[in-house]
Design an enzyme around this catalytic site. Structure first.
Site, PDB file in Angstrom:
ATOM      1  N   ARG A  57       4.875   6.335   3.257  1.00 14.35           N
ATOM      2  CA  ARG A  57       3.579   6.915   3.630  1.00 14.35           C
ATOM      3  C   ARG A  57       3.620   7.659   4.970  1.00 14.35           C
ATOM      4  O   ARG A  57       2.633   7.682   5.712  1.00 14.35           O
ATOM      5  CB  ARG A  57       2.478   5.839   3.699  1.00 14.35           C
ATOM      6  CG  ARG A  57       2.065   5.287   2.352  1.00 14.35           C
ATOM      7  CD  ARG A  57       1.054   6.194   1.667  1.00 14.35           C
ATOM      8  NE  ARG A  57       0.810   5.766   0.302  1.00 14.35           N
ATOM      9  CZ  ARG A  57      -0.166   4.944  -0.054  1.00 14.35           C
ATOM     10  NH1 ARG A  57      -0.993   4.475   0.841  1.00 14.35           N
ATOM     11  NH2 ARG A  57      -0.307   4.616  -1.315  1.00 14.35           N
ATOM     12  N   TYR A  73      -2.758  -0.788 -12.663  1.00 16.62           N
ATOM     13  CA  TYR A  73      -3.954   0.035 -12.431  1.00 16.62           C
ATOM     14  C   TYR A  73      -4.662   0.353 -13.736  1.00 16.62           C
ATOM     15  O   TYR A  73      -5.895   0.320 -13.816  1.00 16.62           O
ATOM     16  CB  TYR A  73      -3.589   1.334 -11.707  1.00 16.62           C
ATOM     17  CG  TYR A  73      -3.289   1.136 -10.236  1.00 16.62           C
ATOM     18  CD1 TYR A  73      -4.298   0.715  -9.365  1.00 16.62           C
ATOM     19  CD2 TYR A  73      -2.025   1.345  -9.714  1.00 16.62           C
ATOM     20  CE1 TYR A  73      -4.037   0.524  -8.013  1.00 16.62           C
ATOM     21  CE2 TYR A  73      -1.752   1.151  -8.369  1.00 16.62           C
ATOM     22  CZ  TYR A  73      -2.768   0.737  -7.520  1.00 16.62           C
ATOM     23  OH  TYR A  73      -2.510   0.538  -6.195  1.00 16.62           O
ATOM     24  N   ARG A  91      -6.513  18.325   4.857  1.00 16.02           N
ATOM     25  CA  ARG A  91      -7.123  17.714   3.682  1.00 16.02           C
ATOM     26  C   ARG A  91      -8.651  17.874   3.615  1.00 16.02           C
ATOM     27  O   ARG A  91      -9.254  17.564   2.582  1.00 16.02           O
ATOM     28  CB  ARG A  91      -6.781  16.216   3.646  1.00 16.02           C
ATOM     29  CG  ARG A  91      -5.480  15.851   2.954  1.00 16.02           C
ATOM     30  CD  ARG A  91      -5.558  15.990   1.437  1.00 16.02           C
ATOM     31  NE  ARG A  91      -6.775  15.441   0.864  1.00 16.02           N
ATOM     32  CZ  ARG A  91      -7.032  14.145   0.727  1.00 16.02           C
ATOM     33  NH1 ARG A  91      -6.139  13.262   1.040  1.00 16.02           N
ATOM     34  NH2 ARG A  91      -8.179  13.737   0.233  1.00 16.02           N
ATOM     35  N   ASP A 123       1.398  11.280  -5.788  1.00 20.83           N
ATOM     36  CA  ASP A 123       0.921   9.914  -5.951  1.00 20.83           C
ATOM     37  C   ASP A 123       1.437   9.359  -7.264  1.00 20.83           C
ATOM     38  O   ASP A 123       1.717  10.123  -8.198  1.00 20.83           O
ATOM     39  CB  ASP A 123      -0.605   9.835  -5.913  1.00 20.83           C
ATOM     40  CG  ASP A 123      -1.061   8.405  -5.670  1.00 20.83           C
ATOM     41  OD1 ASP A 123      -1.119   7.988  -4.509  1.00 20.83           O
ATOM     42  OD2 ASP A 123      -1.287   7.676  -6.656  1.00 20.83           O
TER      43      ASP A 123
HETATM   44  O1  CP3 Z   1       4.541   9.681   2.583  1.00 18.55           O
HETATM   45  C1  CP3 Z   1       4.610   9.178   1.449  1.00 18.55           C
HETATM   46  O2  CP3 Z   1       4.950   7.991   1.259  1.00 18.55           O
HETATM   47  C2  CP3 Z   1       4.395  10.095   0.242  1.00 18.55           C
HETATM   48  C3  CP3 Z   1       3.200  10.053  -0.420  1.00 18.55           C
HETATM   49  C4  CP3 Z   1       2.712   8.886  -1.277  1.00 18.55           C
HETATM   50  C5  CP3 Z   1       1.340   8.704  -1.523  1.00 18.55           C
HETATM   51  N1  CP3 Z   1       1.194   7.724  -2.439  1.00 18.55           N
HETATM   52  C6  CP3 Z   1       0.283   9.495  -0.900  1.00 18.55           C
HETATM   53  C7  CP3 Z   1      -1.051   8.891  -0.800  1.00 18.55           C
HETATM   54  C8  CP3 Z   1       3.395   7.933  -2.026  1.00 18.55           C
HETATM   55  C9  CP3 Z   1       4.886   7.664  -2.095  1.00 18.55           C
HETATM   56  C10 CP3 Z   1       2.414   7.213  -2.766  1.00 18.55           C
HETATM   57  C11 CP3 Z   1       2.743   6.162  -3.740  1.00 18.55           C
HETATM   58  C12 CP3 Z   1       1.708   5.210  -4.114  1.00 18.55           C
HETATM   59  N2  CP3 Z   1       0.411   5.449  -4.453  1.00 18.55           N
HETATM   60  C13 CP3 Z   1       1.952   3.830  -4.299  1.00 18.55           C
HETATM   61  C14 CP3 Z   1       3.300   3.179  -4.111  1.00 18.55           C
HETATM   62  C15 CP3 Z   1       3.590   2.995  -2.691  1.00 18.55           C
HETATM   63  C16 CP3 Z   1       2.873   1.848  -2.056  1.00 18.55           C
HETATM   64  O3  CP3 Z   1       2.136   2.101  -1.100  1.00 18.55           O
HETATM   65  O4  CP3 Z   1       3.066   0.708  -2.505  1.00 18.55           O
HETATM   66  C17 CP3 Z   1       0.758   3.232  -4.697  1.00 18.55           C
HETATM   67  C18 CP3 Z   1       0.535   1.764  -4.975  1.00 18.55           C
HETATM   68  C19 CP3 Z   1      -0.209   4.271  -4.807  1.00 18.55           C
HETATM   69  C20 CP3 Z   1      -1.617   4.152  -5.247  1.00 18.55           C
HETATM   70  C21 CP3 Z   1      -2.501   4.550  -4.128  1.00 18.55           C
HETATM   71  N3  CP3 Z   1      -2.760   5.861  -3.806  1.00 18.55           N
HETATM   72  C22 CP3 Z   1      -3.153   3.731  -3.170  1.00 18.55           C
HETATM   73  C23 CP3 Z   1      -3.125   2.224  -3.147  1.00 18.55           C
HETATM   74  C24 CP3 Z   1      -3.808   4.578  -2.261  1.00 18.55           C
HETATM   75  C25 CP3 Z   1      -4.562   4.211  -0.998  1.00 18.55           C
HETATM   76  C26 CP3 Z   1      -6.033   4.376  -1.107  1.00 18.55           C
HETATM   77  C27 CP3 Z   1      -6.667   4.432   0.271  1.00 18.55           C
HETATM   78  O5  CP3 Z   1      -7.452   5.363   0.498  1.00 18.55           O
HETATM   79  O6  CP3 Z   1      -6.375   3.572   1.102  1.00 18.55           O
HETATM   80  C28 CP3 Z   1      -3.550   5.899  -2.696  1.00 18.55           C
HETATM   81  C29 CP3 Z   1      -4.003   7.128  -2.045  1.00 18.55           C
HETATM   82  C30 CP3 Z   1      -2.970   7.859  -1.280  1.00 18.55           C
HETATM   83  N4  CP3 Z   1      -1.722   8.172  -1.753  1.00 18.55           N
HETATM   84  C31 CP3 Z   1      -3.115   8.382   0.015  1.00 18.55           C
HETATM   85  C32 CP3 Z   1      -1.928   9.042   0.327  1.00 18.55           C
HETATM   86  C33 CP3 Z   1      -1.618   9.824   1.566  1.00 18.55           C
HETATM   87  C34 CP3 Z   1      -4.361   8.279   0.876  1.00 18.55           C
HETATM   88  C35 CP3 Z   1      -5.405   9.234   0.351  1.00 18.55           C
HETATM   89  C36 CP3 Z   1      -6.013  10.117   1.375  1.00 18.55           C
HETATM   90  O7  CP3 Z   1      -5.333  10.591   2.310  1.00 18.55           O
HETATM   91  O8  CP3 Z   1      -7.204  10.423   1.204  1.00 18.55           O
END
Ligand code: CP3
Length: 371
Positions: A45, A169, A58, A94
């Site tokens: 992340r 999910y 964003r 994602d």
């Molecule tokens: O930098 C990186 O790691 C690359 C980008 C990345 C994202 N999601 C961007 C993201 C990666 C590798 C993921 C994978 C992902 N997504 C996982 C596996 C990794 C882990 O953390 O265990 C999972 C479980 C998800 C599902 C998911 N997507 C979650 C739980 C969330 C968080 C929701 C929140 O708002 O807290 C997301 C959203 C997400 N994916 C964000 C980002 C940057 C945040 C959204 C935003 O910026 O508005």
């Protein structure tokens, strides 16, 4: 000479692993068990809300729309590389993107995570899941190509969600603490469960292969929530689907010019709370295993039999500690990482959104400053 490979396993000559850009990078070497002068470091992340430039870009764009805009996804992927000087980029996307591209109603709710329009609860729900049309992956291919064109010798890591984490999910309909509905379906309707995991393996494997063929030099499978499973359930009901999800990228090989040995695209497997599952996760057929912060890397390496490169495992909670405390912790992680054949420094899970980005830059500087 390597044994003759079917053409489908050879990466194009223009791929960064083939043309000399990334085959000898500290990251790719470490995933293959070879140490370099310095320990490679990147952060799960790293692209995201801890960066003001990300938050600015964003504004007004929904998360999944940002992932499907090649220019934006590429720019966001590059931001942490420019700012921190990390040894790898991870593709900004994602794990639910292949679901969305297949036509499943899914959105990411800020502060919550992926939410499904219709949870998948029955055999009929599973049977109704649409196939993924590979043509819909065009924005992913375009974003990866754009990104590797400017990354130079810094490798791009492609990634996908493992079938269990995706299924969690889909069945729960959103984030869940204990995944009771998903684990329930596994046992109450084993055939529906197997069909669901087979569908997830197919779409997520297709997503991963698109990233690698477009230029990713490594691939990480995130089974973030596998730590909630017993070892028995993991081995019998989940791991075979994870192995199938990796099949489309397994053995993809570059034959770099200039006398460099052929190199396969390294595969990495990570989950949270998976101390009991580490060897089983390795045994789905990966080169390296990611470890969360709950067990020290020397213990993780022991559980892996001492022959598997490890990635991890700075406790994300310590990113807010005073520097001397964090420095001591990072030093300890590096020292324990020496018990594995090679080590890629990372966090034990993702960067918390409130992290001061200067702290991440300082870790990179510190690690690169140590031989
Ligand atoms: O930098 C990186 O790691 C690359 C980008 C990345 C994202 N999601 C961007 C993201 C990666 C590798 C993921 C994978 C992902 N997504 C996982 C596996 C990794 C882990 O953390 O265990 C999972 C479980 C998800 C599902 C998911 N997507 C979650 C739980 C969330 C968080 C929701 C929140 O708002 O807290 C997301 C959203 C997400 N994916 C964000 C980002 C940057 C945040 C959204 C935003 O910026 O508005």
């Amino acid at each position: 000479m390597i044994p003759a490979l079917p053409d489908t396993h050879l990466l194009p000559a223009s791929h960064p692993l083939s043309d000399g850009r990334t085959a000898s990078s500290p990251l790719v070497r470490a995933y293959h068990g070879v140490r370099s002068d310095r320990t490679p470091v990147w952060f799960m992340r790293q692209a995201g809300r801890s960066l003001p430039e990300y938050r600015e870009l964003r504004v007004g764009t929904r998360m999944l729309d940002a992932c499907l805009d090649p220019e934006m996804a590429s720019e966001i992927t590059l931001q942490p590389v420019r700012r921190h000087g990390v040894d790898a980029a991870i593709f900004f996307s994602d794990i639910v993107i292949p679901l969305r591209l297949a036509g499943v109603g899914v959105d990411i709710v800020p502060g919550r995570g992926p939410v499904l329009e219709h949870p998948v609860r029955t055999a009929a729900d599973v049977a109704a899941l649409p196939p993924l049309d590979p043509d819909t992956l065009a924005p992913i291919t375009a974003a990866v190509q754009r990104t590797v064109a400017v990354l130079g010798s810094t490798p791009l890591i492609g990634f996908a969600g493992a079938p269990f984490t995706l299924a969690a999910y889909l069945v729960e309909g959103g984030p869940s603490k204990d995944h009771l509905a998903a684990r329930g379906l596994m046992h109450s309707d084993p055939d529906a469960w197997d069909a669901l995991l087979a569908w997830c393996a197919e779409v997520t494997g297709t997503f991963l292969r698109a990233q690698v063929l477009a230029g990713a030099s490594a691939a990480q499978l995130f089974d973030s929530w596998a730590g909630g499973l017993s070892l028995l359930d993991y081995r019998d009901r989940v791991a075979p689907a994870s192995a199938r999800a990796l099949d489309p990228v397994r053995g993809l090989t570059a034959t770099p010019a200039g006398g460099v040995d052929p190199v396969t695209v390294p595969l990495v497997h990570f989950g949270v709370g998976t101390g009991e599952l580490l060897a089983a996760m390795r045994d789905v057929g990966v080169d390296a295993v990611g470890v969360d912060w709950r067990i020290p890397l020397d213990e993780a390496s022991r559980r892996l039999g001492g022959a598997t490169p490890v990635q991890g495992n700075i406790d994300p909670a310590l990113l807010s500690a005073p520097w001397p405390v964090l420095e001591r912790h990072v030093t300890d992680v590096l020292e324990r990482g020496r018990s594995a054949p090679a080590h890629v420094l990372n966090l034990g899970h993702g960067v918390p959104p409130e992290t001061d980005p200067d702290v991440l830059s300082r870790i990179v500087e510190f690690v690169h400053g140590r031989a």
